[in-house]
Design a protein around this motif. Structure first.
Motif, short mmCIF file in Angstrom:
data_model
loop_
_atom_site.label_atom_id
_atom_site.label_comp_id
_atom_site.label_asym_id
_atom_site.label_seq_id
_atom_site.Cartn_x
_atom_site.Cartn_y
_atom_site.Cartn_z
N ASP A 244 3.81 63.04 -1.99
CA ASP A 244 3.23 64.12 -2.78
C ASP A 244 1.78 64.31 -2.36
OD1 ASP A 244 3.05 66.16 -4.58
OD2 ASP A 244 3.31 64.93 -6.37
N ILE A 245 1.26 65.50 -2.60
CA ILE A 245 -0.12 65.82 -2.25
C ILE A 245 -0.78 66.52 -3.42
CG2 ILE A 245 0.26 65.98 0.24
CD1 ILE A 245 0.52 69.00 -0.09
N GLN A 246 -2.10 66.42 -3.49
CA GLN A 246 -2.87 67.13 -4.50
C GLN A 246 -3.78 68.14 -3.81
OE1 GLN A 246 -5.75 64.84 -6.74
NE2 GLN A 246 -5.40 66.04 -8.59
N LEU A 247 -3.82 69.33 -4.35
CA LEU A 247 -4.63 70.41 -3.79
C LEU A 247 -5.90 70.59 -4.61
CD1 LEU A 247 -1.82 73.06 -3.17
CD2 LEU A 247 -2.64 71.31 -1.60
N GLY A 251 -7.04 75.35 -2.76
CA GLY A 251 -5.73 75.19 -2.16
C GLY A 251 -5.70 74.27 -0.95
N LYS A 252 -6.78 73.52 -0.71
CA LYS A 252 -6.82 72.61 0.42
C LYS A 252 -6.23 71.26 0.03
CE LYS A 252 -10.94 74.71 2.48
NZ LYS A 252 -12.34 74.48 2.92
N LEU A 253 -5.65 70.58 1.02
CA LEU A 253 -5.06 69.27 0.78
C LEU A 253 -6.17 68.24 0.59
CD1 LEU A 253 -2.32 69.29 3.57
CD2 LEU A 253 -2.10 70.03 1.21
N THR A 254 -6.08 67.48 -0.50
CA THR A 254 -7.13 66.49 -0.77
C THR A 254 -6.58 65.07 -0.83
OG1 THR A 254 -6.87 66.92 -3.15
CG2 THR A 254 -8.60 68.13 -1.99
N MET A 311 -12.84 59.86 -8.44
CA MET A 311 -13.02 60.50 -9.73
C MET A 311 -11.81 60.21 -10.63
SD MET A 311 -15.93 61.89 -9.24
CE MET A 311 -16.12 63.02 -10.62
N THR A 312 -12.03 60.28 -11.93
CA THR A 312 -10.95 60.00 -12.88
C THR A 312 -9.74 60.89 -12.64
OG1 THR A 312 -12.53 59.27 -14.54
CG2 THR A 312 -10.35 59.90 -15.32
N ASP A 313 -9.98 62.20 -12.36
CA ASP A 313 -8.86 63.13 -12.15
C ASP A 313 -7.99 62.70 -10.97
OD1 ASP A 313 -9.70 64.61 -14.28
OD2 ASP A 313 -10.70 66.15 -13.09
N ASN A 337 -9.92 47.19 -9.19
CA ASN A 337 -11.34 46.88 -9.06
C ASN A 337 -12.05 47.23 -10.36
OD1 ASN A 337 -10.55 46.39 -6.46
ND2 ASN A 337 -11.40 48.28 -5.65
N GLN A 338 -13.26 46.72 -10.52
CA GLN A 338 -14.05 47.04 -11.71
C GLN A 338 -14.72 48.39 -11.50
OE1 GLN A 338 -17.31 44.42 -12.34
NE2 GLN A 338 -18.03 45.48 -14.17
N ASP A 339 -14.03 49.43 -11.94
CA ASP A 339 -14.51 50.80 -11.75
C ASP A 339 -14.19 51.59 -13.01
OD1 ASP A 339 -15.21 53.06 -9.55
OD2 ASP A 339 -13.58 53.77 -10.84
N GLU A 340 -15.18 52.25 -13.57
CA GLU A 340 -15.00 52.93 -14.86
C GLU A 340 -14.00 54.08 -14.76
OE1 GLU A 340 -18.28 53.73 -17.45
OE2 GLU A 340 -19.58 52.33 -16.39
N ALA A 341 -14.08 54.88 -13.67
CA ALA A 341 -13.16 56.00 -13.52
C ALA A 341 -11.72 55.51 -13.39
CB ALA A 341 -13.55 56.84 -12.30
N MET A 342 -11.52 54.45 -12.59
CA MET A 342 -10.19 53.87 -12.41
C MET A 342 -9.70 53.25 -13.72
SD MET A 342 -9.09 51.05 -9.55
CE MET A 342 -10.37 51.67 -8.47
N ASP A 343 -10.62 52.61 -14.42
CA ASP A 343 -10.28 51.98 -15.69
C ASP A 343 -9.80 53.02 -16.70
OD1 ASP A 343 -10.02 50.13 -17.71
OD2 ASP A 343 -12.15 50.12 -18.22
N LYS A 344 -10.51 54.12 -16.77
CA LYS A 344 -10.15 55.19 -17.70
C LYS A 344 -8.79 55.80 -17.35
CE LYS A 344 -11.95 59.50 -19.67
NZ LYS A 344 -13.07 60.48 -19.64
N ALA A 345 -8.59 56.06 -16.05
CA ALA A 345 -7.32 56.64 -15.62
C ALA A 345 -6.16 55.69 -15.89
CB ALA A 345 -7.38 56.98 -14.14
#
Length: 731
Positions: A244-247, A251-254, A311-313, A337-345
Motif C-alpha cells: 500500500d502507498i500513501q499520497l 497526489g505524490k507518492l510519499t 509525523m503522527t499522521d 523507539n522513544q518518540d512522541e509522534a510514534m507513541d501517540k500513533a
C-alpha cells in the motif's frame, strides 16, 4: 514452465527411486534372480517399476552415489560402513552403507555435552556384493528407519546430498543469467520448479544470494514509481503479497508499506510481540521494518515500510495499514523507539496492545538529556535500577525520588516525560506483560548486520532488494534450525533427568538451552524455606546462595501442578523460571505440565495454526464473518500450495483433495436446492387445497419468509432469486 513436471527428464529421483514396497529387510544373498540395470538406466526408470534392490554399478563411488540418491529421495543422510575383502587381498568383496543415525556414540567428556546428538540406533542400510569382474550389486536392503525422515523441502540440507560445489553452482547461475534470461525467470525455474535447488543439491541460500547480487546490478536507480512496479511484480508472483502507498495532498507518492505471503503466515505463528524500528535512514526516507522472534529465538520480518517523515499522521497510516494486512489482529506487545509522534500513533491504532519503549534508546539518549549522567556514577546507577532492577512499583518510586534529589532534577522536562510513561519502560510496571524477555529493538541487529550496508543515497528499489536479501537469509537460517531440531536432540546436562528429557523433546534447541540453564541455576543456586499451606498447597521462599537480599515467593499446588512465582518470568517470557522449576524438583514433579508449555517455543509452533473446525453445538453461533473466513481459508490454501509446488506427488495429493472438496460442496448445494424444491411444492399444494376449501386467506408473506430462511443458509453473494447458484465445473 507450468507443465515441466510431466517431462521425464525433470522428474528426477521422485519418479525413479522408491522404497521397497511392503519390505523392510530384503536379502538377495540367499538367492533370487534380478534384472541387471545400470546406474544411468536406473535413474530414468518410472516410479514404482524398479527399486534399489538388485541394482548394479561399476565402482564404489557409483555405489555410494546410488545409495545417496536413494537416501536423498527418502529423506535421510548416509555414512560409510565396514568393508569385507577377498581372502589374502585388499580387493573389496562386500561393503555396507548406513543411515547416518546408525548406532550410538560413546559417552563423551563434559566439555562436549553441548554437541547435538543425532544417533538413534537406526538399522537402515544397504549392502553391496562385488563379483570378480568388479561389479557392485545391491544384495541386501533394510528400508525401515526408527526416526523422523527429512521433509521434502529439507532434503537438500542432508549432508550426503550436498555434492555440487559452490563454484559449479555459480557457473550454472551465471550461464543462465548471461544467456539473457531475466533474474526472476532464473529464480522461478531453479527455486520453484521440479528441478529446483533442493533437487540439484546445493543451498538455496547460496543460489538466492547470487541471484540477488546479480539483480541489484540490473536495477537502475529510480524513483518511487520503480518501487511500485516491483510491488506489482511481487504481487503477480505471490498471491498473498500485500502493499500500500500513501499520497500527499498533491497526489505524490510519499509512504510505502509491503509484506509478502510468508510474513502473513509468520505473523499467525509469532505475531504476539512486535518490534518496530526507525533507526535506518536513507537519503529521503526512513526504512522501518516490523520484526518479531520465532521459536528458535531468531529474527523474522512481518513487513517493512519507507516513510518520508516521522509525523503522527504517517505513523497512524502505517500502523493502520499493517493491521489491515494482518486481518486486524493486533499484537500483545509492541516495542518502539522513544518518540512522541510514534507513541501517540501507537496509542491510537494499537489501543489494546502493551506499548514498550526500547531501553537501548533511553540509555543512549540519557547522557545528552541529563548533563551529569555519565560523570555521576551514583545517579547513573539509580537510573539503571529504575529501568530493570526494581521488583515492585514501591521500590521504583523510592529509587526515582532518590535519583531526582541526588541530581537536583525535580524539574527536568525529559525525565518528567519518562516518569509519565514509566509503565512503558520500567520492568517494575510490566512484569505481567508478555514481551518474550525483549528489552531493546536493537536485539535484532538489523541495522549493524545488513541495512547499514545500503548507502544513504541508495534508491528505494535497491533498499527494497536488500531487505528481500536479508529476509531470504533469515528464512534459510530458520529452515536450517527446523531441520536440526527434527534430525537431532540436544545433549542433556543431567543425563537421567526426566524433566530435562521432556523439555528436549518439545522445545527447539535454543529454547531448550534456556530452559536447561534455568533448571540448573535453580537446582544448584537456590536455598529455600518450605511452608505447607494445607492439602496439596505449598509455599516456598527462595533466595540465591550468594545474594541473601532478594527473595522470591513460589506457590505450588501438587494436585493441579499449578505454580506461580513472584518473578513473573513465565507471564513475560513463556518459559518457567528457576524458582518454579526448583519447587517442582522438590516435589518430584518430573514433567512440564502442558499448561506451561507455550506452543510458540516448541518444535510444533508452525503446525495446526488454522483451526478451521469450530467446536460447539450450534454452527451458526460459531460462524466467522465472511472477510475473516475468506482470509482464513486463503492463507491455509496458500501455505499448502507453497509447500507442495516443487513436488509432483504432493501437488497431486492437494489437487485431488480440492476436487473431492468441490464435489462434496456441489452435492451439498444440490441437496439444499432439492430440499427447497420439495418444500415449495408442498407449500403450493397446501395453498391450492386451502383455497378450494375456502378455509383461510392465503398469507402472502409465506413465500418471502421461506426464501429468507433458505438464503440465510447460503453465502451472502448467492441468492435463490438470481442465476448465481453454484454450477458444477472442473479444474
Amino acid at each position: 514452465m507450468g507443465g515441466s513436471e510431466e517431462s521425464g527428464s525433470s522428474q528426477g529421483l521422485e519418479n525413479s527411486i522408491v522404497p521397497a514396497a511392503g519390505r523392510s529387510d530384503i536379502d538377495l544373498e540367499k538367492g533370487g534372480e534380478t534384472e541387471v540395470v545400470t546406474s544411468g538406466e536406473f535413474l530414468r526408470l518410472d516410479e514404482g517399476k524398479k527399486d534399489l534392490l538388485g541394482q548394479i554399478v561399476d565402482s564404489e563411488k557409483e555405489a555410494y552415489k546410488l545409495y545417496c540418491d536413494y537416501a536423498h529421495y527418502v529423506g535421510f543422510s548416509v555414512r560409510k560402513g565396514k568393508n569385507a575383502y577377498f581372502l589374502g587381498t585388499k580387493n573389496i568383496k562386500a561393503k555396507e552403507f548406513l543411515c547416518s543415525k546408525a548406532g550410538f556414540k560413546e559417552d563423551e567428556p563434559e566439555a562436549t555435552r553441548s554437541k547435538l546428538e543425532s544417533r538413534t540406533g537406526c538399522k537402515a542400510m544397504v549392502k553391496f556384493q562385488v563379483d570378480e569382474n568388479g561389479k557392485w550389486r545391491v544384495s541386501r536392503l533394510v528400508a525401515e528407519h526408527n526416526h523422523e525422515l527429512a521433509k521434502p523441502e529439507e532434503r537438500h540440507l542432508l549432508r550426503s546430498a550436498r555434492s555440487v560445489t559452490a563454484a559449479k553452482m555459480s557457473s550454472v547461475f551465471r550461464t543462465l543469467l548471461d544467456a539473457g534470461i531475466k533474474t526472476t525467470k532464473v529464480s522461478a525455474y531453479l527455486f520453484d520448479e521440479g528441478t529446483g535447488i533442493e533437487n540439484v543439491k546445493f543451498s538455496k541460500k547460496e543460489g538466492q544470494e547470487l541471484i540477488n547480487s546479480r539483480r541489484l546490478t540490473e536495477v537502475e536507480p529510480g524513483d518511487s514509481q520503480s518501487l511500485v512496479n516491483l510491488f506489482k511484480e511481487r504481487a503477480a508472483q505471490d498471491t498473498m503479497f500485500f502493499w500500500d502507498i500513501q499520497l500527499d495532498k498533491e497526489g505524490k507518492l510519499t509512504n510505502f508499506f509491503w509484506r509478502d505471503g510468508r510474513s502473513r503466515i509468520d505473523y499467525d505463528c509469532f505475531g504476539d510481540v512486535l518490534i518496530f524500528d526507525t533507526t535506518h535512514r536513507l537519503n529521503k526516507y526512513i526504512c522501518s521494518p516490523f520484526l518479531g522472534i520465532n521459536n528458535h529465538g531468531q529474527n523474522i520480518m512481518f513487513g517493512a515500510a519507507f516513510l518520508m517523515d516521522e509525523m503522527t499522521d504517517s505513523f497512524v497510516w502505517l500502523f493502520s495499514t499493517f493491521l489491515k494486512s494482518m486481518n486486524d489482529r493486533p499484537p500483545i506487545t509492541i516495542f518502539t523507539n522513544q518518540d512522541e509522534a510514534m507513541d501517540k500513533a501507537s496509542e491510537m491504532v494499537f489501543s489494546t496492545t502493551h506499548h514498550h519503549f526500547c531501553m537501548w534508546h533511553i540509555s543512549k539518549n540519557a547522557p545528552s538529556q541529563v548533563h551529569n549522567f555519565n560523570s555521576d556514577k551514583e545517579l547513573k546507577g539509580l537510573f539503571n535500577k529504575c529501568m530493570q532492577q526494581c521488583d515492585s512499583e514501591i521500590e521504583f518510586e523510592e529509587k526515582w525520588r532518590n535519583m531526582l534529589v541526588k541530581g537536583r532534577l525535580e524539574s527536568h522536562e525529559w525525565l518528567r516525560y519518562l516518569y509519565e510513561n514509566r509503565q512503558k519502560w520500567s520492568t517494575a510496571f510490566n512484569k505481567d506483560n508478555f514481551d518474550l524477555g525483549i528489552k531493546s529493538t536493537q536485539r535484532t541487529g538489523i541495522n549493524s548486520n545488513v541495512l547499514n550496508v545500503v548507502p544513504n543515497t541508495s534508491s528505494l528499489t535497491k533498499c527494497f532488494l536488500q531487505v528481500e536479501k536479508l529476509l531470504h537469509g533469515w528464512r534459510q537460517n530458520e529452515a536450517n534450525e527446523d531441520f536440526n531440531c527434527n534430525q537431532s536432540m540436544p545433549t542433556c546436562a543431567i543425563k537421567h533427568s526426566p524433566i530435562l528429557r521432556h523439555a528436549s523433546q518439545v522445545y527447539t534447541h535454543k529454547i531448550y538451552k534456556l530452559f536447561e540453564r534455568e533448571f540448573l541455576d535453580g537446582l544448584g543456586g537456590l536455598c529455600f524455606e518450605e511452608f505447607p499451606c494445607g492439602g496439596t498447597l505449598y509455599q516456598f521462599k527462595m533466595k540465591m546462595h550468594d545474594d541473601g537480599l532478594k527473595e522470591w515467593i513460589v506457590n505450588l499446588d501438587t494436585l493441579s501442578m499449578e505454580v506461580e512465582c513472584s518473578c513473573k518470568k513465565f507471564q513475560s517470557m513463556g518459559i518457567l523460571c528457576l524458582h518454579a522449576l526448583k519447587a517442582y524438583s522438590l516435589k518430584n514433579i518430573s514433567r512440564i505440565p502442558d499448561k506451561y508449555i507455550m506452543k510458540r517455543w516448541t518444535k510444533e509452533a508452525r503446525k495446526r495454526i488454522y483451526n478451521l473446525r469450530q467446536n460447539g453445538t450450534s454452527q451458526q453461533e460459531h460462524m466467522e464473518p465472511d472477510s475473516v473466513y475468506l482470509n482464513h481459508v486463503s492463507r491455509y490454501c496458500y501455505d499448502l500450495a507453497m509447500r507442495t509446488q516443487q513436488y509432483a506427488g504432493a501437488r497431486k495429493i492437494l489437487l485431488n483433495a480440492l476436487e473431492t472438496a468441490e464435489r462434496n460442496i456441489d452435492t451439498f448445494f444440490s441437496e439444499q436446492c432439492s430440499a427447497y424444491g420439495n418444500s415449495d411444492k408442498r407449500l403450493k399444494k397446501s395453498r391450492k387445497e386451502n383455497n378450494a376449501g375456502n378455509q383461510f386467506h392465503q398469507d402472502e408473506s409465506a413465500p418471502s419468509m421461506f426464501h429468507s430462511s433458505i438464503n440465510s443458509m447460503l453465502p451472502q453473494y448467492w441468492s435463490l432469486d438470481d442465476e448465481s447458484m453454484p454450477q458444477s465445473h472442473n479444474f
